[in-house]
Design an enzyme around this catalytic site. Structure first.
Site, short mmCIF file in Angstrom:
data_model
loop_
_atom_site.label_atom_id
_atom_site.label_comp_id
_atom_site.label_asym_id
_atom_site.label_seq_id
_atom_site.Cartn_x
_atom_site.Cartn_y
_atom_site.Cartn_z
N HIS A 13 0.82 -1.23 0.00
CA HIS A 13 0.00 0.00 0.00
C HIS A 13 0.84 1.27 0.00
O HIS A 13 0.31 2.35 0.25
CB HIS A 13 -0.95 0.00 1.22
CG HIS A 13 -2.04 -1.03 1.10
ND1 HIS A 13 -2.90 -1.33 2.14
CD2 HIS A 13 -2.41 -1.83 0.07
CE1 HIS A 13 -3.75 -2.28 1.76
NE2 HIS A 13 -3.46 -2.60 0.50
N PRO A 43 -6.50 -11.17 17.46
CA PRO A 43 -7.40 -11.44 18.59
C PRO A 43 -8.85 -11.67 18.15
O PRO A 43 -9.62 -12.28 18.87
CB PRO A 43 -7.29 -10.18 19.46
CG PRO A 43 -6.38 -9.25 18.79
CD PRO A 43 -5.86 -9.85 17.53
P1 NAD Z 1 -6.90 -3.95 9.05
O1 NAD Z 1 -7.99 -4.14 8.08
O2 NAD Z 1 -5.59 -4.56 8.76
O3 NAD Z 1 -7.49 -4.36 10.59
C1 NAD Z 1 -6.72 -4.46 11.73
C2 NAD Z 1 -6.83 -5.89 12.27
O4 NAD Z 1 -5.85 -6.07 13.26
C3 NAD Z 1 -8.18 -6.25 12.93
O5 NAD Z 1 -8.63 -7.49 12.44
C4 NAD Z 1 -7.83 -6.39 14.41
O6 NAD Z 1 -8.60 -7.41 15.08
C5 NAD Z 1 -6.37 -6.78 14.35
N1 NAD Z 1 -5.60 -6.41 15.51
C6 NAD Z 1 -5.75 -5.34 16.32
N2 NAD Z 1 -4.80 -5.33 17.27
C7 NAD Z 1 -4.03 -6.42 17.04
C8 NAD Z 1 -2.86 -6.93 17.67
N3 NAD Z 1 -2.32 -6.33 18.73
N4 NAD Z 1 -2.30 -8.06 17.19
C9 NAD Z 1 -2.84 -8.69 16.10
N5 NAD Z 1 -3.94 -8.24 15.47
C10 NAD Z 1 -4.53 -7.10 15.92
O7 NAD Z 1 -6.59 -2.50 9.19
P2 NAD Z 1 -7.56 -1.27 9.06
O8 NAD Z 1 -7.24 -0.47 10.24
O9 NAD Z 1 -8.95 -1.70 8.84
O10 NAD Z 1 -6.97 -0.56 7.72
C11 NAD Z 1 -7.22 -0.90 6.39
C12 NAD Z 1 -6.06 -0.45 5.50
O11 NAD Z 1 -5.37 0.72 5.96
C13 NAD Z 1 -4.96 -1.49 5.46
O12 NAD Z 1 -4.26 -1.34 4.30
C14 NAD Z 1 -4.09 -1.05 6.58
O13 NAD Z 1 -2.84 -1.66 6.58
C15 NAD Z 1 -4.05 0.45 6.35
N6 NAD Z 1 -3.68 1.11 7.61
C16 NAD Z 1 -2.35 1.13 7.91
C17 NAD Z 1 -1.92 1.60 9.12
C18 NAD Z 1 -0.45 1.55 9.40
O14 NAD Z 1 0.37 1.68 8.48
N7 NAD Z 1 -0.07 1.33 10.66
C19 NAD Z 1 -2.84 2.09 10.06
C20 NAD Z 1 -4.21 2.09 9.72
C21 NAD Z 1 -4.61 1.58 8.48
#
Ligand code: NAD
Length: 249
Positions: A122, A218
């Site tokens: 992404h 989780p």
């Molecule tokens: P996502 O769809 O990847 O959802 C997050 C998932 O992580 C959920 O299923 C949740 O249950 C799980 N989760 C939460 N805490 C966790 C932990 N400690 N250990 C393991 N799993 C855990 O992400 P989104 O927020 O719906 O975002 C969608 C898009 O936007 C994706 O491309 C995502 O990568 C991007 N995004 C990126 C970032 C970043 O770069 N950090 C942040 C927000 C969104």
């Protein structure tokens, strides 16, 4: 249902015998570093939903608003540190003969933890892309002095170098990811909700080709349907245990 301990043990057996390992990470792996997922608590910014800001339409309507949001996110990322899960992913890369990390994250934390064999599916919030000449360039300063930042080559306004909702993936990156995942012994999926369909497709195609999918989250997700091992815990706690047990075998 198997206990958490049994699930980690089962996953460790697969990981210990694997010569070719892939990891697919999503926003959940960075949540323990303090970076909010889009859909979890803290997903709102100034009353805007991420889904309404991370789009080409939002950018053409109000580029400064979109950039202010990205600059806020860049500030969060700059203050955050890689957590134990990022560190273990980098350690697995060093230990196994063949490795690829495919991340959906744009935050740069995997790189800071030492990951190198990586596809940022992404894009990255640490790069801009010129809307006039398509030149990509690093954006290291937070906050940015001008919004939107200007292209160092042609002076055109830049956009964040990320894939927005409704945009296509880079076909080469997608192809390379798909090929590696399908030919892997083990695919570790970490912190991916499955709300974005392409990563689910990549993981499901790998499972269909015989790759053992281990899912760390989780919450149950669409990945749970085809995962060989489901570990319902937080990445920062699960990955160090899993890797330690795999190394002890
Ligand atoms: P996502 O769809 O990847 O959802 C997050 C998932 O992580 C959920 O299923 C949740 O249950 C799980 N989760 C939460 N805490 C966790 C932990 N400690 N250990 C393991 N799993 C855990 O992400 P989104 O927020 O719906 O975002 C969608 C898009 O936007 C994706 O491309 C995502 O990568 C991007 N995004 C990126 C970032 C970043 O770069 N950090 C942040 C927000 C969104």
């Amino acid at each position: 249902m198997a206990s958490m301990d049994e699930a980690i043990e089962k996953a460790a057996v697969h990981l210990a015998g694997a010569a070719r390992v892939a990891v697919l990470s999503g926003a959940g792996i960075s949540s323990e570093s303090g970076i909010p997922t889009f859909r979890g608590a803290g997903g709102l910014w100034e009353q805007h939903r991420a889904e309404d800001l991370a789009t080409p339409a939002a950018f053409s309507r109000d580029p400064e608003l979109v950039w202010r949001w990205y600059d806020w996110r860049r500030g969060l990322c700059a203050k955050a540190n890689p957590n134990a899960a990022h560190v273990i992913v980098a350690a697995i890369e060093k230990a196994v003969p063949e490795f690829l990390l495919v991340t959906q994250n744009v935050d740069g934390l995997h790189r800071r933890a030492g990951s190198a064999a990586m596809i940022e599916l992404h894009g990255s919030i640490w790069r801009g892309r010129c809307t006039a000449c398509a030149h990509r360039f690093d954006l290291t300063v937070v906050p940015l002095p001008t919004l939107p930042p200007l292209c160092p080559l042609c002076g055109g306004p830049a956009r964040p170098d990320v894939v927005w909702f409704g945009e296509s993936y880079d076909p080469l990156l997608l192809d390379n990811s798909q090929r590696f995942l399908k030919e892997s012994d083990v695919l570790l999926v970490v912190g991916t909700s499955g709300m974005v369909s392409v990563p689910v497709y990549l993981a499901e195609a790998a499972a269909g080709a015989g790759t053992v999918v281990i899912n760390v989250n989780p919450e149950a997700s669409p990945i749970s349907r085809f995962a060989a091992v489901e570990i319902p815990g937080r990445a920062g706690a699960v990955l160090p245990q899993l890797w330690q047990r795999a190394c002890e075998r």
